[in-house]
Design a protein around this motif. Structure first.
Motif, short mmCIF file in Angstrom:
data_model
loop_
_atom_site.label_atom_id
_atom_site.label_comp_id
_atom_site.label_asym_id
_atom_site.label_seq_id
_atom_site.Cartn_x
_atom_site.Cartn_y
_atom_site.Cartn_z
N VAL A 71 49.82 41.89 41.15
CA VAL A 71 48.73 42.59 41.84
C VAL A 71 47.45 42.48 41.03
O VAL A 71 46.37 42.22 41.58
CB VAL A 71 49.09 44.07 42.09
N ALA A 72 47.54 42.64 39.70
CA ALA A 72 46.36 42.56 38.84
C ALA A 72 45.73 41.16 38.90
O ALA A 72 44.51 41.02 39.02
CB ALA A 72 46.73 42.90 37.40
N LEU A 73 46.57 40.11 38.82
CA LEU A 73 46.04 38.75 38.87
C LEU A 73 45.45 38.43 40.24
O LEU A 73 44.47 37.69 40.36
CB LEU A 73 47.13 37.75 38.52
N SER A 74 46.05 39.00 41.30
CA SER A 74 45.50 38.80 42.64
C SER A 74 44.16 39.50 42.78
O SER A 74 43.23 38.96 43.40
CB SER A 74 46.49 39.32 43.69
N LEU A 75 44.05 40.70 42.21
CA LEU A 75 42.76 41.41 42.22
C LEU A 75 41.69 40.58 41.52
O LEU A 75 40.55 40.48 41.97
CB LEU A 75 42.90 42.77 41.52
N LEU A 76 42.07 39.98 40.40
CA LEU A 76 41.12 39.15 39.64
C LEU A 76 40.73 37.91 40.43
O LEU A 76 39.56 37.54 40.49
CB LEU A 76 41.75 38.75 38.30
N ALA A 77 41.73 37.26 41.06
CA ALA A 77 41.45 36.03 41.81
C ALA A 77 40.52 36.31 42.99
O ALA A 77 39.65 35.50 43.32
CB ALA A 77 42.76 35.42 42.30
N THR A 78 40.72 37.46 43.62
CA THR A 78 39.87 37.83 44.75
C THR A 78 38.43 38.02 44.30
O THR A 78 37.49 37.74 45.02
CB THR A 78 40.39 39.13 45.40
N PHE A 79 38.28 38.51 43.07
CA PHE A 79 36.95 38.78 42.51
C PHE A 79 36.26 37.52 42.03
O PHE A 79 35.05 37.39 42.07
CB PHE A 79 37.13 39.76 41.35
N GLN A 80 37.08 36.54 41.58
CA GLN A 80 36.53 35.34 40.94
C GLN A 80 36.51 34.20 41.94
O GLN A 80 37.49 33.52 42.13
CB GLN A 80 37.40 34.98 39.72
N SER A 81 35.40 33.96 42.56
CA SER A 81 35.33 32.90 43.57
C SER A 81 34.76 31.62 42.96
O SER A 81 34.29 31.59 41.83
CB SER A 81 34.45 33.34 44.74
N ALA A 82 34.79 30.57 43.77
CA ALA A 82 34.21 29.30 43.33
C ALA A 82 32.73 29.45 43.05
O ALA A 82 32.18 28.76 42.17
CB ALA A 82 34.45 28.24 44.41
#
Length: 638
Positions: A71-82
């Motif tokens: 969940v934490a890594l998914s939260l980060l991925a959602t925040f970090q876009s191209a």
């Protein structure tokens, strides 16, 4: 990541004479293809695992059984876009390390959601964050919040898909529409079929690819410039290492106060009330896991911010040692990083492909989150309340159709983005304008028991009007005068949500102009204060209208919709002041992990139509089974 930028000059495809020959080898194409294949494989694995036995709760909420780390890594991925991967290093390269202080806001921006928003959302067993608005106010407020969110995300989806593809096409010759269609189709398939669990696990994989791609650039780049220490020294000699700028002026684009405190509100609009993030919290197996996932994002964000800033410093040192070509010098800022990477990694087969995979991992994670959250709120807020008779099979099919539909809409929005030209800035600005008012609406409900439905609706509308006034007014003013903004104010929007709060950079002159005055100065408010300004407008107007319309007198208040932090804050006030608030203790009720809707099934979905004021019933198998929680429904007044 959040970079403030201007899009006064839109990014356009390179002309025939400026097209760069693709630096991609066969190995690079294979590496990039592997990203797409593995992402699709992970999604399809979760889609076909237990096919025919899926429930709507599994599809939209991952059956509420996800662990803390994914969940934490998914939260980060959602925040970090191209857009962040391209924008942050460019920001550091052009303006120095002042932006690095944004990291100061991360802690408060995550602690507050962990202890203010998550307990309320999780204990109410919501599926959509906007269900809360109906519990606290009424159905009309819920629909207003949902429609606002859908409008925000639809505007955003096409841009976040099109912009990186366009930058990549201009720099490498990588086919523009092939990359757009490939990303859109792959993302649509695994999101629609696999649901939230597929999205979260592909986010985990894509986060690792993003880390690896950026790390490779830092390692190779630092060796070319004599190490990170030397890169820092070169940047320092040229004035790129910024000190703490304590100027309190909110009209200065980046200062310590703007980044550290204005950024908190920006973070709250993303991590506190955005459906894409809330949905991940609610997929956690326990409330404690949801809170821990929020804390786990903090060090990851700091690492990502440092890596992006280091790429910017290495890029600056590199181009002091190896001069740019004419084409690179004339490139748009969001192309700087790609030119740098293609120049740096040429002759190293596979590494350019790895960075492009890193870039598109950011796009995939962001877009899949948008698809999933849009399908969820459409299903839960706009369809299920009106058609509660849907069977489980019908609901699953409709949820998948919605995800596919939003995928096709994303491709359509990408095409529209390609035709927008200067209007692209307006589209991006509209996205950034919505986050603050939605934050204000949720805060109005959680911290002000006297706020009523008319106050909530009027407050939201006032916040949106204020946001559009400043944002669009800024764009129109600059276009009317035909000038580009100066470095002290090159931001007219922020992109919260990817729920990425990132800004997309495009070429603009570095010329300065005289200090704005009057209404022009009002329009030059730093983008990082947008969320604070607009959310405050919602709260102030909402409270005034609530007071004028009688507050909660004659209406029932569900005390579980008030943040548990509220009663603790009120306890700090003198007794004479406490009497003016609805101060009844909520601790007994809020400490019980029970659903707000008696009709909610164990998978988190609804079986029948809802009665928002009904008494909560513990879930079967709940740790609190056997207790007797009750709702205290009490009329309140100002």
């Amino acid at each position: 990541m959040s970079v403030g930028v201007s899009t006064s000059t839109p990014l356009l495809p390179a002309s025939d004479t400026d097209v760069v020959t693709s630096a991609f080898s066969l190995v690079d194409y294979v590496v990039f293809a592997l990203l797409l294949v593995l992402s699709l494989a992970i999604g399809l694995y979760h889609a076909f695992r237990g096919w025919g036995q899926h429930t709507v709760g599994q599809l939209l909420m991952a059956d509420r059984k996800m662990g803390c780390l994914p969940v934490a890594l998914s939260l980060l991925a959602t925040f970090q876009s191209a857009v962040a991967i391209l924008g942050v290093p460019s920001e550091i390269y052009r303006f120095g390390t002042q932006y690095w202080f944004l990291g100061c806001c991360y802690f408060l921006g995550l602690v507050i959601p962990a202890h203010v928003f998550i307990p309320v959302f999780y204990r109410l067993h919501l599926t959509s964050a906007y269900e809360y608005l109906e519990l606290r106010f009424n159905k009309a407020v819920r629909i207003c919040g949902t429609v606002t969110f859908i409008f925000q995300m639809v505007i955003y989806m096409g841009v976040v898909l099109y912009a990186p593809s366009l930058a990549l096409n201009a720099v490498t010759g990588f086919d523009l529409w092939l990359s757009v269609l490939t990303l859109g189709i792959v993302c649509t398939i695994y999101t629609a079929l696999g649901g939230l669990k597929a999205v979260i696990w592909t986010d985990v994989f894509q986060t690792l690819v993003m880390f690896l791609g950026q790390l490779v650039v830092i390692i190779v780049g630092s060796t070319r410039v004599g190490g990170l220490g030397n890169a820092w020294e070169v940047a320092s000699q040229h004035g790129r290492i910024s000190g703490i700028e304590l100027n309190p002026d909110p009209f200065v684009r980046h200062t310590f106060w703007t980044l550290a405190f204005g950024g908190v509100f920006m973070m709250l609009s993303l991590y506190g009330v955005n459906q894409a993030q809330v949905q991940r919290y609610l997929s956690s197996r326990t409330e404690k896991a949801a809170i821990l996932s929020c804390y786990a994002v903090f060090p990851c964000q700091q690492v990502v911010l440092c890596m992006s800033c280091l790429i910017g410093l290495v890029m600056f040192a590199y181009y002091q040692k190896y001069p740019m070509s004419t084409q690179q010098a004339q490139a748009a800022p969001d192309q700087f990083v790609l030119y740098f990477v293609m120049d740096l990694l040429k002759g190293l087969p596979g590494l350019p492909g790895l960075f492009v995979a890193c870039l598109f991992s950011g796009s995939l994670s962001t877009i899949s989150s948008a698809f999933n959250s849009l399908a969820t709120v459409t299903m839960e807020d706009l369809i299920r309340p009106w058609f509660p008779q849907f069977s489980e099979v019908q609901a699953i099919m409709l949820s998948r159709i919605l995800a596919f539909g939003y995928g096709l809409l994303c491709l359509g929005m990408a095409y529209i983005s390609s035709q927008m030209g200067p209007v692209l800035q307006a589209a991006l600005s509209i996205f950034g304008m919505v986050g603050g008012p939605l934050l204000g609406l949720f805060c109005l409900g959680m911290f002000f028991p006297c706020a009523n439905p008319p106050g909530a609706i009027v407050g939201l509308l006032a916040g949106l009007v204020m946001a559009f006034w400043i944002g669009i007014g800024s764009i129109v003013t600059k276009m009317a005068f035909g000038v580009a903004p100066s470095p002290s104010n090159i931001s007219s929007f922020s992109l919260p949500s990817n729920l990425t709060t990132v800004a997309m950079t495009t070429l603009m002159p570095s010329t300065t102009r005289s200090r704005p005055t009057g209404l022009q100065r009002f329009y030059s408010l730093s983008y990082l204060w947008y969320s604070a300004h607009n959310s405050t407008t919602v709260i102030v107007v909402g409270l005034i209208v609530s007071w004028l319309t009688g507050g909660m007198r004659g209406r029932t208040l569900n005390p579980r919709t008030i943040s548990p932090v509220f009663s603790r804050l009120v306890d700090l006030l003198p007794l004479s002041c406490q009497k003016r608030f609805y101060c009844k203790s909520y601790s007994q009720d809020l400490s019980v992990d029970t659903p707000a809707f008696p009709e909610k099934m164990s998978n988190g979905m609804l079986k029948n139509s809802r009665d928002k004021e009904a008494m909560a019933v513990p879930e079967e198998g709940s740790a609190h089974q056997g207790s007797s929680p009750t709702f205290i429904l009490q009329e309140t007044s100002l």
